[in-house]
Scaffold this active site. Structure first.
Site, PDB file in Angstrom:
ATOM      1  N   TYR A 136       5.375  -4.416  -0.490  1.00 22.37           N
ATOM      2  CA  TYR A 136       5.420  -4.952  -1.848  1.00 22.37           C
ATOM      3  C   TYR A 136       6.861  -5.195  -2.293  1.00 22.37           C
ATOM      4  O   TYR A 136       7.161  -6.178  -2.973  1.00 22.37           O
ATOM      5  CB  TYR A 136       4.723  -3.994  -2.818  1.00 22.37           C
ATOM      6  CG  TYR A 136       3.252  -3.814  -2.541  1.00 22.37           C
ATOM      7  CD1 TYR A 136       2.302  -4.650  -3.131  1.00 22.37           C
ATOM      8  CD2 TYR A 136       2.806  -2.822  -1.679  1.00 22.37           C
ATOM      9  CE1 TYR A 136       0.955  -4.500  -2.872  1.00 22.37           C
ATOM     10  CE2 TYR A 136       1.456  -2.663  -1.403  1.00 22.37           C
ATOM     11  CZ  TYR A 136       0.533  -3.503  -2.005  1.00 22.37           C
ATOM     12  OH  TYR A 136      -0.810  -3.351  -1.729  1.00 22.37           O
ATOM     13  N   CYS A 142      -7.413  -3.339  -2.181  1.00 23.34           N
ATOM     14  CA  CYS A 142      -6.333  -2.371  -2.369  1.00 23.34           C
ATOM     15  C   CYS A 142      -6.300  -1.344  -1.241  1.00 23.34           C
ATOM     16  O   CYS A 142      -7.285  -0.632  -1.023  1.00 23.34           O
ATOM     17  CB  CYS A 142      -6.526  -1.665  -3.714  1.00 23.34           C
ATOM     18  SG  CYS A 142      -5.395  -0.289  -4.000  1.00 23.34           S
TER      19      CYS A 142
END
Length: 390
Positions: free
Chosen positions: A256, A122
């Protein structure tokens, strides 16, 4: 409704779910994962259902007290964020700060009090690992890492879990969502990393990375190693925050939005915005060694963690394929210079990042094949940053 991405006929296509089916959470019983326990070795993931009752302990400021156990299953995950066919990121549920400068502050900078839950894959979490290393606070902020590959977490959802290779030695839970529910049984949000936990009060301090950076840089200055530079200078905080706001939607979150959309027009618009900001960053870094000039700051950290993943993951996986970072003259040497800082390199595992994205997002990579990496994307290659800015 979302159109299927697998419309061609053929044996393979018949075996694959449609994008609409995938983002709807796949048809499973809502009670299927109640009492879920995940056991994973190096080759297999086994799902075991426990029928025995359990008790969850919720820790509060007044001590501890038992509450009825929750089912331990997820109430929100990344699948929920893409159901509309566009990526709609969840808001962070915990945004408190560590500080001894504010009267009545609940969270003070203290040793043996806090714990970080992070994911190596992440980018938002990697920010925290890097800043903890840069400020010399590793003894004050021990870290638990989740397994990089998503697994079932209940109610037809997938997310961060703990395994034999990535155990949770603090709460001994099986899924990261269960950790959130352990401390906040009524929590309805998404179990995200990074997450900063206060063991003293048994509460989650923060799961918003920008706020966490301020806690670690400002609120914990007395815990910094002697001689630690000011990575978040207050006299430049406004400029830093303006840049963060400027790059968030087109780049940091934009990768994203490109990858998870099922709308061609939305993708086209997002990809143009992304490469427009990348062009601007390339020009800015042609005149500045770091984002604020000669001194490294949290702004470089925020930009850098996304750029280190770009060619290795986002270019292919999220279809951000208009141009590689290594094709930019200044962005490429900035990214390599950033990655080659010892604390950054120690916090960054590109192989783990690639494993996470290509094996977790079944909605866009159902075969879980890790794409080949272009040798030109090697971040350990030489850079001329120091020659450009002696």
């Amino acid at each position: 409704s979302c159109p299927s991405t697998f419309q061609k006929e053929g044996p393979l296509m018949l075996l694959l779910p449609s994008f609409k089916q995938v983002i709807a959470g796949v048809a499973v019983s809502t009670n299927r994962y109640s009492g879920l326990r995940l056991l994973r070795n190096n080759k297999h993931t086994l799902v075991h259902h426990s029928n025995s009752p359990a008790t969850a302990v919720a820790m509060g400021e007044g001590g501890s007290k038992e509450k009825p156990a929750t089912s331990g299953v997820a109430r929100r995950s990344w699948e929920d964020e893409i159901k509309s066919g566009k990526f709609d990121r969840s808001k962070s549920g915990f945004t408190s700060f560590i500080s001894n400068k504010v009267e009545g502050s609940k969270y003070l900078p203290e040793k043996d009090r806090y714990h970080l839950y992070l994911a190596k894959a992440c980018p938002w979490a990697t920010r925290m690992e890097i800043i903890v290393r840069l400020t010399g606070m590793t003894e004050y902020f021990p870290i638990t890492f989740v397994d990089p590959v998503f697994a079932p977490i209940g109610e037809g959802r997938s997310g961060w879990v703990f395994t034999q290779d990535y155990p949770d030695d603090l709460t001994h839970k099986d899924t990261f969502y269960q950790v959130y529910l352990h401390y906040h049984p009524d929590y309805e949000g998404k179990a995200t990393t990074p997450m900063l936990l206060d063991k003293k009060t048994g509460t989650i301090v923060c799961n918003e990375s920008r706020d966490m950076l301020k806690s670690l840089c400002w609120g914990c200055q007395e815990l910094h190693a002697p001689g630690t530079p000011d990575y978040y200078p207050r006299d430049k905080a406004e400029v830093i925050d303006e840049w963060m706001d400027k790059i968030y939607d087109p780049l940091l979150n934009g990768v994203y939005k490109c990858g998870f959309t099922s709308d061609q027009a939305a993708y086209d618009k997002q990809i143009e915005a992304m490469f427009s900001i990348l062009d601007e960053l390339d020009q800015h870094l042609s005149k500045n060694k770091w984002m604020l000039g000669d001194e490294f700051s949290v702004l470089d950290l925020v930009v850098g963690v996304t750029l280190t993943r770009f060619d290795a993951v986002y270019y292919v996986h999220f279809m951000c394929c208009k141009k590689h970072i290594y094709e930019y003259e200044y962005l490429s040497n900035f990214t390599r210079a950033f990655y080659q800082i010892p604390e950054v390199k120690a916090s960054t595992d590109i192989d783990v990042c690639r494993q996470h994205y290509f094996k977790s997002h079944y909605a866009i990579a159902p075969m879980k094949i890790i794409a080949a990496l272009n040798p030109k994307a090697d971040l350990s290659l030489p850079h001329n940053r120091d020659e450009l800015f002696p």
